[in-house]
Design a protein around this motif. Structure first.
Motif, PDB file in Angstrom:
ATOM      1  N   UNK A   9       0.838  -1.216   0.000  1.00  0.00           N
ATOM      2  CA  UNK A   9       0.000   0.000   0.000  1.00  0.00           C
ATOM      3  C   UNK A   9       0.864   1.252   0.000  1.00  0.00           C
ATOM      4  N   UNK A  10       1.813   1.276  -0.936  1.00  0.00           N
ATOM      5  CA  UNK A  10       2.788   2.367  -0.997  1.00  0.00           C
ATOM      6  C   UNK A  10       4.152   1.847  -0.590  1.00  0.00           C
ATOM      7  N   UNK A  11       5.094   2.753  -0.432  1.00  0.00           N
ATOM      8  CA  UNK A  11       6.458   2.306  -0.109  1.00  0.00           C
ATOM      9  C   UNK A  11       7.060   3.073   1.064  1.00  0.00           C
ATOM     10  N   UNK A  31      18.534  -1.734  -7.038  1.00  0.00           N
ATOM     11  CA  UNK A  31      18.618  -0.341  -7.530  1.00  0.00           C
ATOM     12  C   UNK A  31      17.662  -0.109  -8.691  1.00  0.00           C
ATOM     13  N   UNK A  32      17.562  -1.089  -9.575  1.00  0.00           N
ATOM     14  CA  UNK A  32      16.634  -0.932 -10.717  1.00  0.00           C
ATOM     15  C   UNK A  32      15.185  -0.879 -10.236  1.00  0.00           C
ATOM     16  N   UNK A  33      14.863  -1.706  -9.240  1.00  0.00           N
ATOM     17  CA  UNK A  33      13.495  -1.675  -8.690  1.00  0.00           C
ATOM     18  C   UNK A  33      13.202  -0.311  -8.067  1.00  0.00           C
ATOM     19  N   UNK A  34      14.177   0.225  -7.332  1.00  0.00           N
ATOM     20  CA  UNK A  34      13.993   1.535  -6.690  1.00  0.00           C
ATOM     21  C   UNK A  34      13.741   2.609  -7.749  1.00  0.00           C
ATOM     22  N   UNK A  67       6.738   8.287  -7.490  1.00  0.00           N
ATOM     23  CA  UNK A  67       7.467   9.518  -7.163  1.00  0.00           C
ATOM     24  C   UNK A  67       7.938   9.525  -5.709  1.00  0.00           C
ATOM     25  N   UNK A  68       8.390   8.358  -5.248  1.00  0.00           N
ATOM     26  CA  UNK A  68       8.918   8.224  -3.870  1.00  0.00           C
ATOM     27  C   UNK A  68      10.284   7.547  -3.936  1.00  0.00           C
TER      28      UNK A  68
END
Ligand code: PRP
Ligand code: URA
Length: 179
Positions: free
Chosen positions: A29-31, A48-51, A59-60
């Motif tokens: 439900x978000x990060x 890093x790619x996932x981030x 946009x977080x």
């Protein structure tokens, strides 16, 4: 004879990571409470790619850490005696966070067991989840991934080789069978 077959190319790896980023956001439900921790070597680049993908979608910024589990392996004769010797970087506290371990291949599960051991020496996360690019089966421990890029049924005689541009100069996943 060594038989090599490509099972994921650059596009397929990219699509799988984009899907995993969406799944991470949806399940949590978000990060806001999420920390990604990549397991050396290629898990770090995947984290890093996932981030980057999560940033593009939500946009977080998600914190990304690195774990080297070498001294925690259960086949290592000389056991760990100092957690500070480990070449690991956790940029923020994992206390009460949702830590998502990220690795390229899940096989017996022994690397992930060691990673959980290493993590617990550094704090008490609220929960630990697991994201892998490839699940090839043959678990020897009760470990199950929460996010899977691709399930690849394999025999024990086969080997999965993940290559990533950051270390290998190319993005590909290959299955190699010795016959
Ligand atoms: O589930 P398991 O049986 O533990 O196997 C999976 C692990 O094996 C590979 O690491 P490896 O030890 O080859 O190191 P590398 O990532 O640096 O290549 C892979 O990157 C996983 O971390
Ligand atoms: O096939 C395998 C098994 C473990 N780790 C890999 O990278 N490939």
């Amino acid at each position: 004879m060594l038989d090599v077959k490509e099972i994921m190319d650059e596009k397929a790896i990219g699509r799988a990571l984009t899907r995993l980023a969406h799944e991470v956001i949806e399940r949590n439900e978000g990060v806001d409470e999420v920390v990604l921790v990549g397991i050396k070597t290629r898990g770090i680049y995947l984290a890093n790619r996932l981030a980057m993908r999560i940033k593009a979608i939500e946009n977080k910024e998600v914190a990304v850490g690195e774990l080297d589990i070498t001294l925690y392996r259960d086949d290592l004769k000389q056991k760990k005696n100092d957690a500070d010797q480990i070449d690991s970087i956790l940029p923020i506290s994992i206390e009460s966070k949702t830590v998502i371990l990220v690795d390229d291949v899940l096989y017996t599960g022994r690397t992930i067991r060691a990673a959980m051991d290493a993590l617990m020496d550094r704090g008490r996360p609220q929960r630990i989840q697991l994201a892998v690019l490839i699940d090839r089966g043959h678990r020897e421990l009760p470990i199950r991934p929460d996010y899977i890029g691709k399930n690849v049924p394999t025999s024990r005689e086969e080997e999965i080789a993940v290559q990533l541009s950051e270390v290998d100069g190319t993005d590909t996943v290959m299955i190699q069978s010795k016959s």
